[in-house]
Motif scaffolding. Sequence first.
Motif, mmCIF file in Angstrom:
data_model
loop_
_atom_site.group_PDB
_atom_site.id
_atom_site.type_symbol
_atom_site.label_atom_id
_atom_site.label_comp_id
_atom_site.label_asym_id
_atom_site.label_seq_id
_atom_site.Cartn_x
_atom_site.Cartn_y
_atom_site.Cartn_z
ATOM 1 N N TRP A 1 0.839 -1.196 0.000
ATOM 2 C CA TRP A 1 0.000 0.000 0.000
ATOM 3 C C TRP A 1 0.870 1.239 0.000
ATOM 4 C CZ3 TRP A 1 -4.567 -1.580 -1.138
ATOM 5 C CH2 TRP A 1 -5.007 -2.817 -0.689
ATOM 6 N N ARG A 2 0.445 2.260 -0.715
ATOM 7 C CA ARG A 2 1.160 3.536 -0.694
ATOM 8 C C ARG A 2 1.077 4.118 0.717
ATOM 9 N NH1 ARG A 2 0.817 8.640 -4.808
ATOM 10 N NH2 ARG A 2 2.613 9.702 -3.910
ATOM 11 N N ASN A 3 2.189 4.630 1.191
ATOM 12 C CA ASN A 3 2.280 5.158 2.557
ATOM 13 C C ASN A 3 1.730 6.583 2.602
ATOM 14 O OD1 ASN A 3 2.871 5.269 5.257
ATOM 15 N ND2 ASN A 3 5.039 5.723 4.968
ATOM 16 N N LEU A 4 0.456 6.713 2.247
ATOM 17 C CA LEU A 4 -0.185 8.020 2.176
ATOM 18 C C LEU A 4 -1.671 7.860 2.486
ATOM 19 C CD1 LEU A 4 0.567 10.981 1.262
ATOM 20 C CD2 LEU A 4 -0.451 10.349 -0.925
ATOM 21 N N CYS A 5 -2.098 8.387 3.610
ATOM 22 C CA CYS A 5 -3.509 8.301 3.984
ATOM 23 C C CYS A 5 -4.327 9.224 3.086
ATOM 24 C CB CYS A 5 -3.685 8.693 5.451
ATOM 25 S SG CYS A 5 -5.397 8.544 6.017
ATOM 26 N N PRO A 6 -5.434 8.741 2.516
ATOM 27 C CA PRO A 6 -6.256 9.588 1.655
ATOM 28 C C PRO A 6 -6.952 10.725 2.409
ATOM 29 C CG PRO A 6 -7.245 7.411 1.903
ATOM 30 C CD PRO A 6 -5.919 7.368 2.585
ATOM 31 N N HIS A 7 -6.976 10.676 3.725
ATOM 32 C CA HIS A 7 -7.634 11.706 4.519
ATOM 33 C C HIS A 7 -6.790 12.968 4.626
ATOM 34 C CE1 HIS A 7 -8.377 13.416 8.720
ATOM 35 N NE2 HIS A 7 -9.372 13.844 7.989
ATOM 36 N N ALA A 8 -5.535 12.831 5.113
ATOM 37 C CA ALA A 8 -4.713 14.029 5.339
ATOM 38 C C ALA A 8 -3.249 13.811 4.991
ATOM 39 C CB ALA A 8 -4.843 14.481 6.794
ATOM 40 N N ALA A 9 -2.983 12.849 4.097
ATOM 41 C CA ALA A 9 -1.634 12.574 3.592
ATOM 42 C C ALA A 9 -0.649 12.126 4.673
ATOM 43 C CB ALA A 9 -1.085 13.768 2.828
ATOM 44 N N LYS B 1 -10.200 4.423 -0.170
ATOM 45 C CA LYS B 1 -9.318 3.282 -0.021
ATOM 46 C C LYS B 1 -7.877 3.679 -0.261
ATOM 47 C CE LYS B 1 -8.862 -0.476 -2.869
ATOM 48 N NZ LYS B 1 -9.133 -1.554 -3.759
ATOM 49 N N LEU B 2 -6.967 2.849 0.227
ATOM 50 C CA LEU B 2 -5.547 3.068 0.027
ATOM 51 C C LEU B 2 -5.160 2.696 -1.397
ATOM 52 C CD1 LEU B 2 -4.193 1.424 3.307
ATOM 53 C CD2 LEU B 2 -4.529 3.866 2.862
ATOM 54 N N ARG B 3 -4.099 3.317 -1.898
ATOM 55 C CA ARG B 3 -3.579 2.985 -3.234
ATOM 56 C C ARG B 3 -2.734 1.730 -3.100
ATOM 57 N NH1 ARG B 3 -1.638 1.716 -7.744
ATOM 58 N NH2 ARG B 3 -0.641 3.162 -9.166
ATOM 59 N N GLY B 4 -3.112 0.674 -3.795
ATOM 60 C CA GLY B 4 -2.410 -0.602 -3.682
ATOM 61 C C GLY B 4 -1.548 -0.925 -4.885
ATOM 62 N N TYR B 5 -0.641 -1.866 -4.665
ATOM 63 C CA TYR B 5 0.268 -2.345 -5.708
ATOM 64 C C TYR B 5 0.271 -3.867 -5.694
ATOM 65 C CZ TYR B 5 1.882 2.453 -5.545
ATOM 66 O OH TYR B 5 1.928 3.824 -5.569
ATOM 67 N N GLU B 6 0.468 -4.454 -6.858
ATOM 68 C CA GLU B 6 0.564 -5.907 -6.953
ATOM 69 C C GLU B 6 1.846 -6.376 -6.279
ATOM 70 O OE1 GLU B 6 -0.185 -7.816 -10.808
ATOM 71 O OE2 GLU B 6 -0.826 -5.819 -11.470
ATOM 72 N N VAL B 7 1.768 -7.561 -5.692
ATOM 73 C CA VAL B 7 2.914 -8.171 -5.030
ATOM 74 C C VAL B 7 3.140 -9.556 -5.634
ATOM 75 C CG1 VAL B 7 3.824 -9.009 -2.828
ATOM 76 C CG2 VAL B 7 2.451 -6.935 -2.892
#
Length: 120
Positions: A43-51, A103-109
């Motif tokens: 998951w990208r280490n960035l909260c969609p609420h307040a970064a 939702k969080l920004r995800g990446y394939e693993v």
Amino acid sequence: MSKVKSRYEAATVQELQDKGRKIITLNGIEIGVFYVNGSYYAWRNLCPHAAAPVCEGVVCGTRLPSLVYEYEYGRDQEILRCPWHGWEFGLTDGKHLVESGVKLRGYEVEVAGNDIYVLM
């Protein structure tokens, strides 16, 4: 036509099984890679609420839907709680527990042998 993704080494299987998570930087983007119930998620280490750096938050469970005055705890080690404002996200799907559509920004693993890769 879909874009060809690059594969980046993120961690070892043993490292994530021991620690549960690892925060890495790939192409200038911070990503948290997590081990949850035998599977791996990024998951990208960035909260969609307040970064906020959401991947640095507590990994825990949450209160499940239940009757009035009944407090049932569940999903242990499947919830990521943002360290700034407490927003909670499912580690297996990235979805916010209350706000649908957030939702969080995800990446394939990918797992290859003892190595874990993130595809971007």
